[in-house]
Motif scaffolding. Structure first.
Motif, PDB file in Angstrom:
ATOM      1  N   ARG A 282       0.832  -1.208   0.000  1.00  0.00           N
ATOM      2  CA  ARG A 282       0.000   0.000   0.000  1.00  0.00           C
ATOM      3  C   ARG A 282       0.868   1.260   0.000  1.00  0.00           C
ATOM      4  O   ARG A 282       0.613   2.207  -0.753  1.00  0.00           O
ATOM      5  N   ILE A 283       1.886   1.258   0.837  1.00  0.00           N
ATOM      6  CA  ILE A 283       2.775   2.422   0.889  1.00  0.00           C
ATOM      7  C   ILE A 283       3.536   2.564  -0.422  1.00  0.00           C
ATOM      8  O   ILE A 283       3.726   3.677  -0.930  1.00  0.00           O
ATOM      9  N   ARG A 284       3.943   1.450  -0.988  1.00  0.00           N
ATOM     10  CA  ARG A 284       4.640   1.481  -2.283  1.00  0.00           C
ATOM     11  C   ARG A 284       3.770   2.120  -3.361  1.00  0.00           C
ATOM     12  O   ARG A 284       4.244   2.937  -4.159  1.00  0.00           O
ATOM     13  N   SER A 285       2.478   1.765  -3.378  1.00  0.00           N
ATOM     14  CA  SER A 285       1.584   2.330  -4.395  1.00  0.00           C
ATOM     15  C   SER A 285       1.296   3.807  -4.137  1.00  0.00           C
ATOM     16  O   SER A 285       0.970   4.556  -5.059  1.00  0.00           O
ATOM     17  N   GLN A 286       1.432   4.252  -2.888  1.00  0.00           N
ATOM     18  CA  GLN A 286       1.244   5.667  -2.569  1.00  0.00           C
ATOM     19  C   GLN A 286       2.468   6.503  -2.937  1.00  0.00           C
ATOM     20  O   GLN A 286       2.349   7.680  -3.263  1.00  0.00           O
ATOM     21  N   VAL A 287       3.638   5.866  -2.897  1.00  0.00           N
ATOM     22  CA  VAL A 287       4.890   6.597  -3.098  1.00  0.00           C
ATOM     23  C   VAL A 287       5.327   6.598  -4.555  1.00  0.00           C
ATOM     24  O   VAL A 287       5.796   7.618  -5.075  1.00  0.00           O
ATOM     25  N   PHE A 288       5.175   5.450  -5.232  1.00  0.00           N
ATOM     26  CA  PHE A 288       5.708   5.302  -6.586  1.00  0.00           C
ATOM     27  C   PHE A 288       4.580   5.241  -7.616  1.00  0.00           C
ATOM     28  O   PHE A 288       3.465   4.793  -7.324  1.00  0.00           O
ATOM     29  N   VAL A 289       4.896   5.659  -8.830  1.00  0.00           N
ATOM     30  CA  VAL A 289       3.956   5.583  -9.949  1.00  0.00           C
ATOM     31  C   VAL A 289       3.824   4.126 -10.366  1.00  0.00           C
ATOM     32  O   VAL A 289       4.818   3.475 -10.702  1.00  0.00           O
ATOM     33  N   MET A 290       2.594   3.606 -10.332  1.00  0.00           N
ATOM     34  CA  MET A 290       2.367   2.219 -10.704  1.00  0.00           C
ATOM     35  C   MET A 290       2.149   2.115 -12.210  1.00  0.00           C
ATOM     36  O   MET A 290       1.696   3.064 -12.859  1.00  0.00           O
ATOM     37  N   GLU A 291       2.441   0.950 -12.754  1.00  0.00           N
ATOM     38  CA  GLU A 291       2.419   0.763 -14.200  1.00  0.00           C
ATOM     39  C   GLU A 291       1.023   1.008 -14.782  1.00  0.00           C
ATOM     40  O   GLU A 291       0.867   1.745 -15.771  1.00  0.00           O
ATOM     41  N   GLU A 292      -0.006   0.425 -14.177  1.00  0.00           N
ATOM     42  CA  GLU A 292      -1.373   0.600 -14.688  1.00  0.00           C
ATOM     43  C   GLU A 292      -1.807   2.061 -14.573  1.00  0.00           C
ATOM     44  O   GLU A 292      -2.472   2.606 -15.455  1.00  0.00           O
ATOM     45  N   GLU A 293      -1.423   2.687 -13.479  1.00  0.00           N
ATOM     46  CA  GLU A 293      -1.770   4.080 -13.249  1.00  0.00           C
ATOM     47  C   GLU A 293      -1.154   4.978 -14.314  1.00  0.00           C
ATOM     48  O   GLU A 293      -1.815   5.849 -14.889  1.00  0.00           O
ATOM     49  N   TYR A 294       0.099   4.733 -14.609  1.00  0.00           N
ATOM     50  CA  TYR A 294       0.791   5.535 -15.623  1.00  0.00           C
ATOM     51  C   TYR A 294       0.186   5.309 -17.001  1.00  0.00           C
ATOM     52  O   TYR A 294       0.011   6.250 -17.782  1.00  0.00           O
TER      53      TYR A 294
ATOM     54  N   SER B 184      -2.256 -17.899  -2.084  1.00  0.00           N
ATOM     55  CA  SER B 184      -3.331 -16.919  -2.125  1.00  0.00           C
ATOM     56  C   SER B 184      -3.227 -15.899  -1.002  1.00  0.00           C
ATOM     57  O   SER B 184      -3.840 -14.836  -1.065  1.00  0.00           O
ATOM     58  N   SER B 185      -2.455 -16.210   0.052  1.00  0.00           N
ATOM     59  CA  SER B 185      -2.334 -15.271   1.162  1.00  0.00           C
ATOM     60  C   SER B 185      -1.259 -14.227   0.921  1.00  0.00           C
ATOM     61  O   SER B 185      -1.124 -13.297   1.699  1.00  0.00           O
ATOM     62  N   ILE B 186      -0.474 -14.388  -0.121  1.00  0.00           N
ATOM     63  CA  ILE B 186       0.571 -13.428  -0.453  1.00  0.00           C
ATOM     64  C   ILE B 186       0.215 -12.763  -1.767  1.00  0.00           C
ATOM     65  O   ILE B 186       0.160 -13.414  -2.814  1.00  0.00           O
ATOM     66  N   GLU B 187      -0.039 -11.478  -1.708  1.00  0.00           N
ATOM     67  CA  GLU B 187      -0.403 -10.746  -2.921  1.00  0.00           C
ATOM     68  C   GLU B 187       0.840 -10.468  -3.755  1.00  0.00           C
ATOM     69  O   GLU B 187       1.842  -9.954  -3.245  1.00  0.00           O
ATOM     70  N   LYS B 188       0.780 -10.816  -5.037  1.00  0.00           N
ATOM     71  CA  LYS B 188       1.920 -10.561  -5.907  1.00  0.00           C
ATOM     72  C   LYS B 188       1.957  -9.086  -6.282  1.00  0.00           C
ATOM     73  O   LYS B 188       0.949  -8.514  -6.686  1.00  0.00           O
ATOM     74  N   PRO B 189       3.116  -8.445  -6.148  1.00  0.00           N
ATOM     75  CA  PRO B 189       3.178  -7.013  -6.448  1.00  0.00           C
ATOM     76  C   PRO B 189       3.103  -6.747  -7.944  1.00  0.00           C
ATOM     77  O   PRO B 189       3.686  -7.474  -8.742  1.00  0.00           O
ATOM     78  N   VAL B 190       2.364  -5.698  -8.303  1.00  0.00           N
ATOM     79  CA  VAL B 190       2.358  -5.255  -9.698  1.00  0.00           C
ATOM     80  C   VAL B 190       3.567  -4.370  -9.901  1.00  0.00           C
ATOM     81  O   VAL B 190       4.127  -3.807  -8.960  1.00  0.00           O
ATOM     82  N   HIS B 191       3.996  -4.218 -11.147  1.00  0.00           N
ATOM     83  CA  HIS B 191       5.193  -3.440 -11.435  1.00  0.00           C
ATOM     84  C   HIS B 191       4.919  -1.948 -11.307  1.00  0.00           C
ATOM     85  O   HIS B 191       3.822  -1.460 -11.565  1.00  0.00           O
ATOM     86  N   THR B 192       5.954  -1.239 -10.910  1.00  0.00           N
ATOM     87  CA  THR B 192       5.906   0.214 -10.936  1.00  0.00           C
ATOM     88  C   THR B 192       6.424   0.693 -12.284  1.00  0.00           C
ATOM     89  O   THR B 192       6.944  -0.084 -13.086  1.00  0.00           O
ATOM     90  N   VAL B 193       6.297   1.992 -12.524  1.00  0.00           N
ATOM     91  CA  VAL B 193       6.933   2.598 -13.694  1.00  0.00           C
ATOM     92  C   VAL B 193       8.346   2.969 -13.277  1.00  0.00           C
ATOM     93  O   VAL B 193       8.541   3.749 -12.348  1.00  0.00           O
TER      94      VAL B 193
ATOM     95  N   GLN C 157      -1.390  11.570  -4.567  1.00  0.00           N
ATOM     96  CA  GLN C 157      -1.800  11.975  -5.904  1.00  0.00           C
ATOM     97  C   GLN C 157      -0.713  11.610  -6.897  1.00  0.00           C
ATOM     98  O   GLN C 157       0.467  11.571  -6.568  1.00  0.00           O
ATOM     99  N   PHE C 158      -1.139  11.420  -8.120  1.00  0.00           N
ATOM    100  CA  PHE C 158      -0.211  10.964  -9.151  1.00  0.00           C
ATOM    101  C   PHE C 158       0.949  11.934  -9.337  1.00  0.00           C
ATOM    102  O   PHE C 158       2.104  11.536  -9.474  1.00  0.00           O
ATOM    103  N   HIS C 159       0.678  13.224  -9.323  1.00  0.00           N
ATOM    104  CA  HIS C 159       1.715  14.207  -9.607  1.00  0.00           C
ATOM    105  C   HIS C 159       2.739  14.317  -8.480  1.00  0.00           C
ATOM    106  O   HIS C 159       3.792  14.905  -8.684  1.00  0.00           O
ATOM    107  N   ASN C 160       2.445  13.789  -7.321  1.00  0.00           N
ATOM    108  CA  ASN C 160       3.382  13.844  -6.210  1.00  0.00           C
ATOM    109  C   ASN C 160       4.148  12.541  -6.023  1.00  0.00           C
ATOM    110  O   ASN C 160       4.890  12.400  -5.059  1.00  0.00           O
ATOM    111  N   LYS C 161       3.977  11.613  -6.931  1.00  0.00           N
ATOM    112  CA  LYS C 161       4.664  10.324  -6.814  1.00  0.00           C
ATOM    113  C   LYS C 161       6.020  10.368  -7.511  1.00  0.00           C
ATOM    114  O   LYS C 161       6.323  11.273  -8.267  1.00  0.00           O
TER     115      LYS C 161
END
Length: 694
Positions: A409-421, A491-500, A524-528
């Motif tokens: 969760r913190i990773r997705s808040q800090v870094f731009v994720m691939e799908e998001e980009y 199933s108890s370990i979520e696989k991380p999606v790639h960042t940009v 927000q996206f612009h602050n990542k």
């Protein structure tokens, strides 16, 4: 004290080992390889038949040609080989200061010739100054190539005899005198892989000195040495302060650091020492200011960024910890100058009776490889070294404290994720996502990463889950585990999606944002920020570690609930112990190591158990583990391990030498095996360590 046995590596062609060493001289970068000892043997029955054998050695006194010739003469009698005799010997010892290979050629019977070879293969005269440099290099190599008790260094280079280079206070005086004279030439020896630019405070000479002082507890000698050097260069103050702190002179160390920082306000070694001291006292707010200034003083050094990330972890400021980790400059890991030798005709590895102990003898399957599940072989984190190892350790520490899901969760808040980009790019709202991102640097193609950023061995999208249908819960290993138990664990370990990553987006040229000064929470996206490719790979490797760990613990809990056996080979238990230790699950690591030891002896597993005994201050169990580790080391030609010597010294400080001797002697093991441990105690007495007075 009987010296370790002499291993013999027999050459296909006589002197081929010497030729290989000559060819390697121009490529040596740092301290050089262990000393090479080459012997020419002649058959007693057939005078014309000769053969060449060699082995490597560390810790021999290399202060003169006479001491090296004396070592060669000790090899002329071999009780295991009565069919041939030694007619000549060549001792090769590398001088890393002058980049020369010192040679002592001994004819038996006959004379002794000493000379040196430069990188072009030309002969030179060996002077007293060159021998002093060689002596100092020999001591530093003995510590650099010493084993830590786990057996990793011993298994890396076959047939190396390891001796203690400093066995008396007289030898210590010569060592420290040579170190004082050559101290300011230390940077040309190179440095540890985490240091980009060697300096007077960070190089192989200072690393060796600090290692020696901490191993032997000779803090007064170290303080005297660095006091004299500090008068010539205040940069040495950080080394002096570290020794003072280790010797419990913290008040004097703090005063010294204050005076030194006033003179050198931007010396990152001093700031790092201050930050570390404040961390140890729980004043993370003070440590944070020191660590921030350290980054400002040396922004291109990995250690300053790593220290700042550690402080943020301690402060539980997880987003800034990840951002700081992302900013770490990663360096290409350089292996030590290991010897590269031609393929031998055969290898002889004799065992002395003094080191024989049935319980430490490894069975044949351990030497030639046991059955290990493929998923355990593919854990790439086990191969990390240098800056990558340290960065991974920080990442796993964060995971151990907050959990994998929260980390994602913190990773997705800090870094731009691939799908998001991708969605932003498609809508056209932000054609250049890097306008507020830190500029990235291409990750080095080392330590498990290729230049394109992918992990060696192929941690691709389908690798971690789909290719191992037969997982750790395989019926061959756990007959009671039902099919699909691994799927439940997955199933108890979520696989991380790639960042940009920073390579995927053209970086802006005007961005100078410093993550350590950012107060926003990057929602927000612009602050990542853009994630470095190497850090993105670390997340994928961490996921694989966690996946395998979860499968193991799930299957093991199921087996225990059903009162059935959970079977693994010894090597598999050893790998699982390392895995749990990497993830900071120390009780589970000890459990795996103990399971390994119930099957067969493993120095790595025993070292892991020893760490647990040290934490719990169980002196009796510590000594039982030490006796076996020391015997195993001696069996593989090593009579010296700084890590084991330091453990014995610390134990003597708390329990006393008399009690330690008594516990060792009361052990029901052969007396020659116990004498090996007694020798370590005698060394502590010789150096007048605390607790050894009686």
């Amino acid at each position: 004290m009987v010296a370790p046995a002499v291993p013999e590596i027999v050459e296909e062609e006589i002197e081929s080992a010497i030729e290989s060493r000559n060819e390697a001289l121009p490529t040596l970068r740092e301290l050089g390889p262990p000393d090479l000892v080459h012997l020419v043997k002649q058959s007693i029955k057939s005078g014309n038949k000769q053969s060449g054998v060699y082995h490597h050695v560390t810790g021999i006194d290399a202060s003169s040609s006479a001491s090296l010739a004396a070592y060669v003469n000790t090899l002329t009698y071999n009780p295991n080989d009565k069919s041939s005799k030694v007619i000549s010997g060549l001792y090769c010892c590398y001088n890393a200061f002058s980049r020369l290979d010192m040679r002592v050629d001994v004819k038996i019977p006959g004379g002794v010739e000493s000379y040196c070879i430069d990188e072009r293969g030309d002969k030179r005269v060996a002077s007293d100054t060159l021998w002093m440099e060689t002596f100092l290099c020999g001591v530093l190599r003995a510590y650099a190539y010493a084993d830590d008790g786990s057996g990793d260094s011993i298994k890396k280079i076959i047939g190396v005899r390891r001796f203690d280079p400093v066995t008396s206070t007289e030898m210590e005086h010569r060592f420290l005198d040579a170190a004082e004279r050559l101290f300011f030439q230390g940077p040309q020896l190179g440095s540890e892989p985490e240091v980009q630019v060697p300096n007077n405070a960070s190089n192989h000479l200072t690393t060796g000195l600090i290692n020696y002082i901490n191993t032997t507890g000779r803090y007064t000698s170290g303080i005297n040495l660095f006091e004299k050097l500090r008068s010539r260069d205040p940069e040495v103050s950080s080394l002096l302060a570290r020794v003072m702190i280790s010797s419990d002179e913290e008040v004097q160390a703090v005063k010294l650091l204050h005076e030194a920082v006033v003179k050198l306000p931007m010396d990152y070694s001093l700031l790092d020492c201050q930050a570390t001291f404040c961390q140890s006292k729980g004043r993370l707010d003070w440590a944070l200011e020191c660590a921030k200034r350290g980054v400002t003083a040396a922004p291109s050094e990995f250690s300053t960024w790593a220290k700042l990330a550690e402080v943020y972890v301690g402060l539980e400021d997880w987003d800034l910890a990840l951002l700081t980790l992302n900013s770490c400059p990663m360096f290409t890991y350089q292996e030590k100058d290991l010897p590269r030798m031609p393929e031998p005709a055969r290898i002889l590895l004799p065992v002395l009776p003094e080191s024989m102990l049935d319980e430490i003898d490894e069975p044949t399957q351990a030497q030639y490889g046991e059955q290990v599940h493929a998923s355990l072989r593919k854990l790439h984190a086990a191969g990390y070294k240098g800056t990558f190892l340290k960065a991974y350790s920080i990442l796993t520490e964060i995971t151990a404290k907050i959990g994998w899901d929260q980390l994602l969760r913190i990773r997705s808040q800090v870094f731009v994720m691939e799908e998001e980009y991708r969605s932003e790019k498609q809508t056209g709202r932000n054609p250049n996502a890097s306008t507020t991102a830190l500029r990235g640097t291409p990750s080095p193609g080392v330590n498990g990463t290729e230049k394109d950023g992918h992990v060696n061995g192929g941690l691709d999208e389908t690798d971690s889950q789909a290719d191992d249908e037969e997982t750790l819960g395989d019926k061959r290993h756990s007959p009671t585990s039902p099919p699909g138990s691994a799927t439940l664990a997955d199933s108890s370990i979520e696989k991380p999606v790639h960042t940009v990553t920073s390579e995927a987006v053209k970086p802006s040229t005007d961005d100078t944002t410093d993550p350590s000064n950012t107060d926003e929470r990057y929602t927000q996206f612009h602050n990542k920020r853009l994630c470095e490719r190497w850090l993105d790979n670390l997340f994928m490797v961490l996921y694989e570690d966690l996946r395998i760990y979860t499968i193991w613990r799930t299957d093991m809990a199921r087996a225990q609930s059903e009162s059935s056996d959970y079977r693994k080979s010894a090597e598999e238990w050893e790998i699982l112990g390392e895995l749990a230790e990497r993830l900071h699950h120390f009780p589970e690591a000890v459990e795996a190591y103990q399971a390994c030891l119930r099957i067969r002896f493993s120095p790595k597993a025993m070292k892991g158990v020893l760490k647990n005994y040290e934490i719990q201050r169980r002196s009796g169990e510590m000594l039982q583990a030490m006796i076996r580790l020391i015997a195993w080391q001696y069996r593989w030609y090593s009579e010296f391990s700084p890590a084991l010597l330091r453990t014995i010294r610390v134990l003597i400080e708390s329990e006393g030498a008399v009690k330690v001797r008594s516990i060792v002697q009361a052990t029901s093991l052969p007396q020659p095996v116990l004498d090996l441990t007694h020798r370590y105690v005698e060394l502590c007495v010789a150096f007048r360590s605390s607790g050894s007075e009686a």
